[in-house]
Design a protein around this motif. Structure first.
Motif, PDB file in Angstrom:
ATOM      1  N   GLY A  63      -1.664  15.002 -26.292  1.00 20.75           N
ATOM      2  CA  GLY A  63      -3.265  15.131 -25.717  1.00 20.75           C
ATOM      3  C   GLY A  63      -4.118  15.358 -26.695  1.00 20.75           C
ATOM      4  N   TYR A  64      -4.052  15.786 -27.912  1.00 26.23           N
ATOM      5  CA  TYR A  64      -4.716  15.498 -28.437  1.00 26.23           C
ATOM      6  C   TYR A  64      -5.878  14.226 -28.842  1.00 26.23           C
ATOM      7  CZ  TYR A  64      -1.877  14.241 -32.490  1.00 26.23           C
ATOM      8  OH  TYR A  64      -1.212  13.553 -33.516  1.00 26.23           O
ATOM      9  N   GLN A  65      -4.738  13.645 -28.749  1.00 19.90           N
ATOM     10  CA  GLN A  65      -5.341  12.400 -29.189  1.00 19.90           C
ATOM     11  C   GLN A  65      -6.394  11.912 -28.455  1.00 19.90           C
ATOM     12  OE1 GLN A  65      -2.057   9.237 -30.520  1.00 19.90           O
ATOM     13  NE2 GLN A  65      -0.836  10.226 -30.889  1.00 19.90           N
ATOM     14  N   LEU A  66      -5.826  12.413 -27.372  1.00 17.58           N
ATOM     15  CA  LEU A  66      -6.439  11.476 -26.422  1.00 17.58           C
ATOM     16  C   LEU A  66      -8.280  12.104 -25.949  1.00 17.58           C
ATOM     17  CD1 LEU A  66      -5.998   9.520 -23.594  1.00 17.58           C
ATOM     18  CD2 LEU A  66      -5.804  11.713 -22.243  1.00 17.58           C
ATOM     19  N   ALA A  67      -7.940  13.576 -26.561  1.00 18.23           N
ATOM     20  CA  ALA A  67      -8.885  14.553 -26.443  1.00 18.23           C
ATOM     21  C   ALA A  67     -10.233  14.011 -26.734  1.00 18.23           C
ATOM     22  CB  ALA A  67      -9.114  15.640 -26.567  1.00 18.23           C
ATOM     23  N   ASN A  68     -10.298  12.399 -27.939  1.00 15.46           N
ATOM     24  CA  ASN A  68     -11.229  12.904 -28.738  1.00 15.46           C
ATOM     25  C   ASN A  68     -11.752  11.339 -28.864  1.00 15.46           C
ATOM     26  OD1 ASN A  68     -11.318  15.177 -30.720  1.00 15.46           O
ATOM     27  ND2 ASN A  68      -8.935  14.241 -31.922  1.00 15.46           N
ATOM     28  N   PHE A  69     -11.358  10.310 -27.761  1.00 17.65           N
ATOM     29  CA  PHE A  69     -11.848   9.817 -27.043  1.00 17.65           C
ATOM     30  C   PHE A  69     -13.203   9.616 -26.794  1.00 17.65           C
ATOM     31  CE2 PHE A  69      -7.885   6.635 -25.427  1.00 17.65           C
ATOM     32  CZ  PHE A  69      -7.415   7.357 -26.647  1.00 17.65           C
ATOM     33  N   LEU A  70     -13.714   8.788 -26.794  1.00 19.01           N
ATOM     34  CA  LEU A  70     -15.347   8.963 -27.308  1.00 19.01           C
ATOM     35  C   LEU A  70     -15.923   7.765 -25.756  1.00 19.01           C
ATOM     36  CD1 LEU A  70     -16.580   8.875 -30.329  1.00 19.01           C
ATOM     37  CD2 LEU A  70     -16.115  10.798 -29.377  1.00 19.01           C
ATOM     38  N   ILE A  71     -16.367   8.338 -24.505  1.00 23.98           N
ATOM     39  CA  ILE A  71     -17.051   7.587 -24.175  1.00 23.98           C
ATOM     40  C   ILE A  71     -18.715   7.931 -24.143  1.00 23.98           C
ATOM     41  CG2 ILE A  71     -17.286   7.033 -21.339  1.00 23.98           C
ATOM     42  CD1 ILE A  71     -14.320   7.046 -21.815  1.00 23.98           C
ATOM     43  N   ARG A  72     -18.968   6.087 -23.694  1.00 25.83           N
ATOM     44  CA  ARG A  72     -20.584   5.662 -23.943  1.00 25.83           C
ATOM     45  C   ARG A  72     -20.661   4.195 -22.562  1.00 25.83           C
ATOM     46  NH1 ARG A  72     -20.543   3.494 -30.205  1.00 25.83           N
ATOM     47  NH2 ARG A  72     -19.900   1.942 -29.726  1.00 25.83           N
ATOM     48  N   HIS A  73     -22.374   3.816 -22.852  1.00 38.36           N
ATOM     49  CA  HIS A  73     -22.652   2.450 -22.797  1.00 38.36           C
ATOM     50  C   HIS A  73     -24.091   2.434 -23.140  1.00 38.36           C
ATOM     51  CE1 HIS A  73     -25.198   4.354 -20.111  1.00 38.36           C
ATOM     52  NE2 HIS A  73     -24.540   5.547 -19.697  1.00 38.36           N
ATOM     53  N   GLN A  74     -24.337   0.915 -22.401  1.00 35.17           N
ATOM     54  CA  GLN A  74     -25.471   1.079 -23.366  1.00 35.17           C
ATOM     55  C   GLN A  74     -26.910   0.663 -22.544  1.00 35.17           C
ATOM     56  OE1 GLN A  74     -25.945   0.301 -26.373  1.00 35.17           O
ATOM     57  NE2 GLN A  74     -23.337   0.279 -26.669  1.00 35.17           N
ATOM     58  N   ALA A  75     -26.237   1.265 -21.143  1.00 33.25           N
ATOM     59  CA  ALA A  75     -26.756   1.206 -19.173  1.00 33.25           C
ATOM     60  C   ALA A  75     -28.247   1.534 -19.869  1.00 33.25           C
ATOM     61  CB  ALA A  75     -26.729   1.490 -18.535  1.00 33.25           C
ATOM     62  N   GLU A  76     -29.453   1.210 -19.397  1.00 32.85           N
ATOM     63  CA  GLU A  76     -30.641   2.478 -19.693  1.00 32.85           C
ATOM     64  C   GLU A  76     -30.696   4.212 -18.804  1.00 32.85           C
ATOM     65  OE1 GLU A  76     -34.045   0.074 -19.908  1.00 32.85           O
ATOM     66  OE2 GLU A  76     -33.704  -1.236 -20.856  1.00 32.85           O
ATOM     67  N   ARG A  77     -29.654   3.892 -18.353  1.00 30.16           N
ATOM     68  CA  ARG A  77     -29.990   5.000 -17.284  1.00 30.16           C
ATOM     69  C   ARG A  77     -28.285   6.233 -16.874  1.00 30.16           C
ATOM     70  NH1 ARG A  77     -27.064   3.499 -12.297  1.00 30.16           N
ATOM     71  NH2 ARG A  77     -27.520   1.746 -12.162  1.00 30.16           N
ATOM     72  N   SER A  78     -28.083   7.199 -17.166  1.00 25.58           N
ATOM     73  CA  SER A  78     -27.084   7.871 -16.600  1.00 25.58           C
ATOM     74  C   SER A  78     -26.247   6.622 -15.574  1.00 25.58           C
ATOM     75  CB  SER A  78     -27.251   9.144 -16.114  1.00 25.58           C
ATOM     76  OG  SER A  78     -27.852   9.631 -17.041  1.00 25.58           O
ATOM     77  N   VAL A  79     -25.082   7.025 -15.334  1.00 26.38           N
ATOM     78  CA  VAL A  79     -23.513   6.014 -15.457  1.00 26.38           C
ATOM     79  C   VAL A  79     -23.086   6.818 -14.662  1.00 26.38           C
ATOM     80  CG1 VAL A  79     -22.195   4.200 -15.651  1.00 26.38           C
ATOM     81  CG2 VAL A  79     -24.141   3.663 -16.580  1.00 26.38           C
ATOM     82  N   ASN A  80     -22.567   6.476 -13.509  1.00 23.48           N
ATOM     83  CA  ASN A  80     -21.128   7.391 -12.287  1.00 23.48           C
ATOM     84  C   ASN A  80     -20.082   6.352 -13.532  1.00 23.48           C
ATOM     85  OD1 ASN A  80     -22.638   9.270 -11.285  1.00 23.48           O
ATOM     86  ND2 ASN A  80     -24.282   7.608 -10.557  1.00 23.48           N
ATOM     87  N   ILE A  81     -19.132   7.736 -12.907  1.00 26.49           N
ATOM     88  CA  ILE A  81     -17.585   7.345 -13.808  1.00 26.49           C
ATOM     89  C   ILE A  81     -16.439   8.729 -13.048  1.00 26.49           C
ATOM     90  CG2 ILE A  81     -17.711   5.615 -15.940  1.00 26.49           C
ATOM     91  CD1 ILE A  81     -16.348   8.887 -16.474  1.00 26.49           C
ATOM     92  N   VAL A  82     -15.434   7.303 -12.518  1.00 25.26           N
ATOM     93  CA  VAL A  82     -14.787   8.717 -11.395  1.00 25.26           C
ATOM     94  C   VAL A  82     -12.881   9.076 -12.546  1.00 25.26           C
ATOM     95  CG1 VAL A  82     -12.872   8.415  -9.610  1.00 25.26           C
ATOM     96  CG2 VAL A  82     -15.323   7.650  -9.206  1.00 25.26           C
ATOM     97  N   LEU A  83     -12.570   9.851 -12.341  1.00 25.81           N
ATOM     98  CA  LEU A  83     -12.103  10.024 -13.357  1.00 25.81           C
ATOM     99  C   LEU A  83     -10.589  10.926 -12.536  1.00 25.81           C
ATOM    100  CD1 LEU A  83     -14.314  11.297 -15.034  1.00 25.81           C
ATOM    101  CD2 LEU A  83     -13.114  11.234 -16.730  1.00 25.81           C
ATOM    102  N   PHE A  84      -9.498  10.758 -13.136  1.00 32.03           N
ATOM    103  CA  PHE A  84      -7.823  11.515 -12.084  1.00 32.03           C
ATOM    104  C   PHE A  84      -7.455  11.614 -13.381  1.00 32.03           C
ATOM    105  CE2 PHE A  84      -7.318   6.958 -11.845  1.00 32.03           C
ATOM    106  CZ  PHE A  84      -6.080   7.086 -12.045  1.00 32.03           C
ATOM    107  N   PHE A  85      -6.702  12.481 -13.090  1.00 33.41           N
ATOM    108  CA  PHE A  85      -5.368  13.274 -14.216  1.00 33.41           C
ATOM    109  C   PHE A  85      -4.220  13.579 -13.104  1.00 33.41           C
ATOM    110  CE2 PHE A  85      -2.743  17.359 -15.179  1.00 33.41           C
ATOM    111  CZ  PHE A  85      -2.783  16.799 -17.260  1.00 33.41           C
ATOM    112  N   VAL A  86      -2.920  13.268 -13.432  1.00 35.53           N
ATOM    113  CA  VAL A  86      -1.904  13.447 -13.000  1.00 35.53           C
ATOM    114  C   VAL A  86      -1.290  13.769 -13.501  1.00 35.53           C
ATOM    115  CG1 VAL A  86       0.250  12.191 -11.625  1.00 35.53           C
ATOM    116  CG2 VAL A  86      -2.227  11.547 -11.408  1.00 35.53           C
ATOM    117  N   SER A  87      -0.314  14.539 -13.357  1.00 33.91           N
ATOM    118  CA  SER A  87       1.072  15.558 -14.380  1.00 33.91           C
ATOM    119  C   SER A  87       2.482  15.619 -13.035  1.00 33.91           C
ATOM    120  CB  SER A  87       1.043  16.951 -14.744  1.00 33.91           C
ATOM    121  OG  SER A  87       2.191  17.798 -15.319  1.00 33.91           O
ATOM    122  N   TYR A  88       3.730  14.976 -13.719  1.00 37.47           N
ATOM    123  CA  TYR A  88       4.822  14.182 -12.838  1.00 37.47           C
ATOM    124  C   TYR A  88       5.793  14.180 -13.686  1.00 37.47           C
ATOM    125  CZ  TYR A  88       2.914  10.207 -14.784  1.00 37.47           C
ATOM    126  OH  TYR A  88       2.724   8.671 -15.441  1.00 37.47           O
TER     127      TYR A  88
END
Length: 216
Positions: free
Chosen positions: A191-216
């Motif tokens: 999980g420590y590797q995943l925590a450092n992933f960076l998210i960005r985009h090139q649009a000139e406005r804010s961009v909506n994303i959906v996220l989910f997490f599953v433990s199984y």
């Protein structure tokens, strides 16, 4: 750790009583939703009718998030009213699949379904323009040690709604196109590797994303 893009060629499409449904991913991957043989599932759906009745899903916890317009949900159990709730766009609402649920309003929505043995969270995030955001700040809930994480399989997904986003990970840069799913499978100690992933985009406005997490 395994991560990949689930593109449109891998999606499964079907009609439901209120519109059309797109199965983005199901686990196990050979599971059959119609036979209810799955542990968890994520989908995108259109609600094309003013009033719809949800399919009963016994033993399934459901998360739903409208993406365009609000949905009014009316829940009953054994014909007895439970409560009504108006779910706004990008709000996540969790309820039991066996409840008798009727919705009012036309929209598109994102869905997370969990059977017994799977725990999950669905949420929304608005990524600012011209900024790099660390994934652990976007989705801190998935790194909460109070959750059932240890010695379990873990998956996290990012669904791109509006504009392509860029994901910087240990092996380089990945472009997530619109309406496609980025899925990561990992173990607790990774999980420590995943925590450092960076998210960005090139649009000139804010961009909506959906996220989910599953433990199984």
């Amino acid at each position: 750790m395994k991560y990949r893009i689930i593109d449109r060629q891998q999606h499964k499409y079907r009609e439901w009583s209120g519109g059309k449904s797109t199965e983005l991913y199901i686990y196990p991957e050979d599971a059959n939703y119609l036979e209810r043989h799955f542990l968890w599932r994520v989908s995108y759906a259109t609600v094309d009718a003013d009033k719809t009745s949800f399919t009963p899903l016994y033993g399934v916890k459901r998360w739903i998030m409208p993406l365009e317009s609000p949905l009014l949900l009316m829940h009953k159990n054994d014909m007895q009213p439970l409560y009504d709730i108006s779910v706004k766009p990008y709000e996540a609402h969790c309820f039991k699949g066996e409840w008798e649920t009727v919705s009012y309003g036309k929209t598109n929505d994102f869905n997370l379904m969990l059977k017994e043995g799977a725990y999950g969270i669905l949420k929304h995030y608005k990524v600012p323009s011209d900024q790099e955001i660390v994934l652990s700040k976007i989705f801190p809930e998935s790194f909460d040690e109070r959750l059932p994480l240890y010695q379990r399989r873990l998956s996290m997904g990012i669904y791109c709604i509006e504009e392509p986003i860029e994901i910087l990970h240990p092996e380089g840069l990945l472009i997530l196109p619109k309406e496609q799913l980025f899925l990561m499978d990992y173990q607790y100690e990774e999980g420590y590797q995943l925590a450092n992933f960076l998210i960005r985009h090139q649009a000139e406005r804010s961009v909506n994303i959906v996220l989910f997490f599953v433990s199984y």
